[in-house]
Design a protein around this motif. Structure first.
Motif, short mmCIF file in Angstrom:
data_model
loop_
_atom_site.label_atom_id
_atom_site.label_comp_id
_atom_site.label_asym_id
_atom_site.label_seq_id
_atom_site.Cartn_x
_atom_site.Cartn_y
_atom_site.Cartn_z
N GLY A 1 0.78 -1.20 0.00
CA GLY A 1 0.00 0.00 0.00
C GLY A 1 0.82 1.26 0.00
O GLY A 1 0.28 2.34 0.04
N THR A 2 2.17 1.16 -0.09
CA THR A 2 3.00 2.37 -0.07
C THR A 2 3.19 2.90 -1.49
O THR A 2 2.92 2.20 -2.47
CB THR A 2 4.38 2.08 0.53
N LYS A 3 3.66 4.11 -1.58
CA LYS A 3 3.94 4.69 -2.90
C LYS A 3 5.08 3.94 -3.58
O LYS A 3 5.07 3.78 -4.80
CB LYS A 3 4.26 6.18 -2.77
N GLN A 4 6.05 3.46 -2.78
CA GLN A 4 7.14 2.69 -3.36
C GLN A 4 6.60 1.37 -3.95
O GLN A 4 6.99 0.98 -5.04
CB GLN A 4 8.20 2.40 -2.31
N ALA A 5 5.67 0.73 -3.25
CA ALA A 5 5.07 -0.51 -3.76
C ALA A 5 4.28 -0.23 -5.04
O ALA A 5 4.31 -1.04 -5.98
CB ALA A 5 4.17 -1.12 -2.70
N LEU A 6 3.58 0.90 -5.08
CA LEU A 6 2.86 1.29 -6.28
C LEU A 6 3.81 1.46 -7.46
O LEU A 6 3.56 0.97 -8.56
CB LEU A 6 2.09 2.59 -6.03
N MET A 7 4.93 2.14 -7.21
CA MET A 7 5.91 2.38 -8.26
C MET A 7 6.49 1.05 -8.76
O MET A 7 6.61 0.84 -9.97
CB MET A 7 7.03 3.28 -7.71
N ILE A 8 6.82 0.14 -7.86
CA ILE A 8 7.36 -1.17 -8.25
C ILE A 8 6.34 -1.93 -9.08
O ILE A 8 6.68 -2.52 -10.11
CB ILE A 8 7.80 -1.97 -7.01
N ALA A 9 5.08 -1.92 -8.66
CA ALA A 9 4.03 -2.62 -9.41
C ALA A 9 3.90 -2.06 -10.82
O ALA A 9 3.75 -2.81 -11.79
CB ALA A 9 2.71 -2.52 -8.66
N MET A 10 3.96 -0.74 -10.95
CA MET A 10 3.85 -0.13 -12.27
C MET A 10 5.05 -0.47 -13.15
O MET A 10 4.90 -0.71 -14.35
CB MET A 10 3.69 1.39 -12.14
N LEU A 11 6.23 -0.51 -12.56
CA LEU A 11 7.43 -0.81 -13.33
C LEU A 11 7.52 -2.30 -13.71
O LEU A 11 8.23 -2.65 -14.63
CB LEU A 11 8.68 -0.41 -12.54
N ARG A 12 6.80 -3.16 -13.00
CA ARG A 12 6.80 -4.60 -13.31
C ARG A 12 5.77 -4.96 -14.37
O ARG A 12 5.76 -6.09 -14.85
CB ARG A 12 6.55 -5.41 -12.05
N ARG A 13 4.90 -4.03 -14.72
CA ARG A 13 3.92 -4.32 -15.78
C ARG A 13 4.65 -4.58 -17.09
O ARG A 13 5.73 -4.01 -17.32
CB ARG A 13 2.97 -3.13 -15.99
N PRO A 14 4.10 -5.42 -17.97
CA PRO A 14 4.76 -5.69 -19.25
C PRO A 14 5.01 -4.42 -20.06
O PRO A 14 6.05 -4.30 -20.72
CB PRO A 14 3.78 -6.61 -19.98
N GLU A 15 4.09 -3.46 -19.97
CA GLU A 15 4.27 -2.22 -20.73
C GLU A 15 5.13 -1.20 -20.01
O GLU A 15 5.45 -0.15 -20.55
CB GLU A 15 2.91 -1.61 -21.09
N GLY A 16 5.51 -1.47 -18.76
CA GLY A 16 6.32 -0.55 -17.98
C GLY A 16 5.54 0.70 -17.62
O GLY A 16 4.31 0.70 -17.62
N ALA A 17 6.25 1.78 -17.33
CA ALA A 17 5.60 3.04 -16.96
C ALA A 17 6.52 4.20 -17.25
O ALA A 17 7.75 4.07 -17.20
CB ALA A 17 5.24 3.03 -15.48
N THR A 18 5.93 5.34 -17.55
CA THR A 18 6.70 6.56 -17.73
C THR A 18 6.79 7.29 -16.39
O THR A 18 6.01 7.02 -15.47
CB THR A 18 6.04 7.50 -18.77
N VAL A 19 7.71 8.21 -16.30
CA VAL A 19 7.84 9.02 -15.08
C VAL A 19 6.54 9.77 -14.84
O VAL A 19 6.07 9.87 -13.71
CB VAL A 19 9.03 10.00 -15.21
N GLU A 20 5.93 10.27 -15.91
CA GLU A 20 4.69 11.03 -15.78
C GLU A 20 3.55 10.17 -15.24
O GLU A 20 2.76 10.62 -14.41
CB GLU A 20 4.31 11.63 -17.14
N GLN A 21 3.45 8.91 -15.70
CA GLN A 21 2.40 8.01 -15.21
C GLN A 21 2.57 7.72 -13.72
O GLN A 21 1.60 7.74 -12.96
CB GLN A 21 2.42 6.69 -15.99
N ILE A 22 3.81 7.47 -13.30
CA ILE A 22 4.08 7.18 -11.90
C ILE A 22 3.80 8.42 -11.05
O ILE A 22 3.19 8.32 -9.98
CB ILE A 22 5.52 6.68 -11.69
N ALA A 23 4.24 9.58 -11.53
CA ALA A 23 4.02 10.82 -10.79
C ALA A 23 2.53 11.08 -10.57
O ALA A 23 2.11 11.46 -9.47
CB ALA A 23 4.66 11.99 -11.53
N GLU A 24 1.72 10.84 -11.60
CA GLU A 24 0.28 11.06 -11.47
C GLU A 24 -0.34 10.06 -10.49
O GLU A 24 -1.15 10.44 -9.64
CB GLU A 24 -0.38 10.93 -12.84
N ALA A 25 0.04 8.80 -10.59
CA ALA A 25 -0.54 7.76 -9.73
C ALA A 25 -0.15 7.96 -8.26
O ALA A 25 -0.94 7.68 -7.36
CB ALA A 25 -0.09 6.39 -10.21
N ALA A 26 1.08 8.42 -8.02
CA ALA A 26 1.57 8.57 -6.65
C ALA A 26 1.39 9.99 -6.10
O ALA A 26 1.72 10.24 -4.94
CB ALA A 26 3.05 8.20 -6.59
#
Length: 65
Positions: free
Chosen positions: A1-26
């Motif tokens: 439930g932490t922001k770090q866990a959110l970031m890791i989950a987004m980066l583990r997705r097959p499509e990955g994540a952009t800095v902007e996507q992570i910034a918006e989600a967190a």
């Protein structure tokens, strides 16, 4: 439930994540995301993060397995 866990989950997705996507989600700023990747994920957790430019020109980050 932490922001770090959110970031890791987004980066583990097959499509990955952009800095902007992570910034918006967190609810962070872009520089905070980059700092968390460099300090929290790379240095402290020892994760390998890869990046590549997508077809749209946006840089996409992923955690390498």
């Amino acid at each position: 439930g932490t922001k770090q866990a959110l970031m890791i989950a987004m980066l583990r997705r097959p499509e990955g994540a952009t800095v902007e996507q992570i910034a918006e989600a967190a609810a962070w700023r872009n520089h905070s995301v980059r700092g968390a990747m460099a300090g929290g994920l790379k240095k402290k957790l020892g994760l390998t993060i890869t990046s590549e430019k997508s077809e749209t020109g946006a840089r996409v980050y992923r955690i390498a397995d």
